[in-house]
Write an enzyme that holds these catalytic residues in place. Sequence first.
Site, PDB file in Angstrom:
ATOM      1  N   LYS A 118       1.128  -1.444   0.417  1.00 60.33           N
ATOM      2  CA  LYS A 118      -0.141   0.161  -0.189  1.00 60.33           C
ATOM      3  C   LYS A 118       0.973   1.773   0.365  1.00 60.33           C
ATOM      4  CE  LYS A 118      -3.943   2.034   2.550  1.00 60.33           C
ATOM      5  NZ  LYS A 118      -4.791   1.679   4.121  1.00 60.33           N
ATOM      6  N   SER A 127     -10.107   2.202   2.969  1.00 61.61           N
ATOM      7  CA  SER A 127      -8.979   2.473   1.446  1.00 61.61           C
ATOM      8  C   SER A 127      -7.954   1.813   1.161  1.00 61.61           C
ATOM      9  CB  SER A 127      -7.973   4.039   2.548  1.00 61.61           C
ATOM     10  OG  SER A 127      -7.450   3.283   3.607  1.00 61.61           O
ATOM     11  N   SER A 137      -9.621  -0.052   7.141  1.00 60.06           N
ATOM     12  CA  SER A 137      -9.568  -0.136   5.773  1.00 60.06           C
ATOM     13  C   SER A 137      -8.718  -1.435   5.043  1.00 60.06           C
ATOM     14  CB  SER A 137      -8.835   1.252   5.153  1.00 60.06           C
ATOM     15  OG  SER A 137      -9.091   1.913   5.330  1.00 60.06           O
TER      16      SER A 137
HETATM   17  N1  GLN Z   1     -13.306   4.089   5.865  1.00 62.02           N
HETATM   18  C1  GLN Z   1     -12.677   4.816   7.027  1.00 62.02           C
HETATM   19  C2  GLN Z   1     -11.877   6.338   6.905  1.00 62.02           C
HETATM   20  O1  GLN Z   1     -12.349   6.595   6.131  1.00 62.02           O
HETATM   21  C3  GLN Z   1     -11.550   3.623   7.273  1.00 62.02           C
HETATM   22  C4  GLN Z   1     -10.372   4.351   6.531  1.00 62.02           C
HETATM   23  C5  GLN Z   1      -8.914   3.331   7.110  1.00 62.02           C
HETATM   24  O2  GLN Z   1      -9.545   2.155   7.525  1.00 62.02           O
HETATM   25  N2  GLN Z   1      -7.859   3.540   6.802  1.00 62.02           N
HETATM   26  O3  GLN Z   1     -11.740   6.850   8.297  1.00 62.02           O
END
Ligand code: GLN
EC number: 6.3.5.7
Length: 499
Positions: A90, A165, A189
Amino acid sequence: MSTASRATGGADLTTRTAAELAEQIHAGEVTSVEVTQAHLDRIAESDGEIHAFLHVAGDKALEAAERVDADLAAGKAPASALAGVPLALKDVFTTTDMPTTCASKILEGWVSPYDATVTTRLRAAGIPILGKTNMDEFAMGSSTENSAYGPTRNPWDTTRIPGGSGGGSAAALAAYQAPLAIGTDTGGSIRQPAAVTATVGTKPTYGTVSRFGLVACASSLDQGGPCGRTVLDTALLHEVIAGHDPRDSTSRKVAVPAVVAAAREGARGDLSGLKVGVVKELHSDSYQPGVLESFDAAVAVLKELGAEVIEVSCPHFEYALSAYYLVMPSEVSSNLARFDAMRYGLRVDDDGRHSAEQVMAATRAAGFGPEVKRRIMIGTYALSAGYYDEYYGQALKVRTLITRDFDQAYQQVDVLVSPTSPFTPWKLGEKVDDPLAMYLSDLCTLPTNLAGHPAMSVPSGLSKDDGMPVGFQIMAPALADDRLYRVGTAYEAARGAIA
Ligand code: GLN
């Protein structure tokens, strides 16, 4: 295979598991170079459509593979159980030989002067890094549509989102572009992208995978973790990346839970003696019917394997979303202050006659996307004098109550289960103008982050209503990550192939 983007044209090297590939490489049946090249070819033929990668590092991956092959040919023992098996990283972990952008324009082209500890561990384990994967900008989002470089598409249906994400890492696995990937999980994410692409992902216990060189989103929640297509592959990668790191002040000085042994034990298919709690508050009529149906079927499988299943209540989970969306943006507003046009990446300074404040404001206005700006504003407001106690302070109290709910639940059961996300992957564009609808997809994953606990998403089949992947979430107390893997492999074997 539901679409051409998952069809690989047969049983070539890219469809094997990481465990199989490692065994074959270490036995001299195939070389790491051949395996790495097969994945690079697969990326070349499919990534125009999927867009899982922001940067592909073919030559460097092949050089790393050559070193593994040379060592093995010289009779040396493999550097790790996964030596020679390539991986997708990532783009939020720093790498000295590739850009690190966090999918943001503000870091476009930036190359870090140092490797993240996770990167260092991967290199030391002999794992060739194929490239850096797409994500929501600075890991804020649930669809990868917040990437400044365009969205990733779900290999199961390229008109749909791959989750976020870490949608790039999950899509790379689902499209057979990589047998292993790394994600980060601040509120889901790793797990939600795993759920919507029928792959596996674990958020380890907070503090067990180093955050050194992981570009900070919300520091008290962020945790790097392993992603794979099988639970065993994910366990093998978990053991490579976990462990104490003196360069991360929140890193825990504890032994890494024996997740590979637990995965192998679970594969024997016996869960007798295990107590499983179904979280009442994470089983709601507002979820997609096909998701609930798939979840109930998964629970029935655990019972068949001998587990005792009871319903448990975690009453404060109802407030997890509100608490998360105060704590998380508050930390974001503070962490992202470092992107000030002076130290990293972008600098908007048209004629060189502006003040530092003007350059900073112009750079941040041009360099950050709308979701990042929204969170910086919410966080700054929540932390401002006069509102701090009312918002941030209250959210911290809720966080404590949620942790207590977990503690009480784990007095009754060994693991908790829920759907990973209330929804299957939706159509690209469907929720981009409705941030709240987007946030709701994290309903089931957020509580574990607030408590710092480990959790995993395992595929539980395709939804009856739209034929799209559904994820089954397994949660465990802090430092009991091994339980996730025992239950995960037992369930995975009993469930059988997905499609
Ligand atoms: N979807 C969640 C957010 O937008 C989690 C993001 C993440 O785990 N980095 O904050």
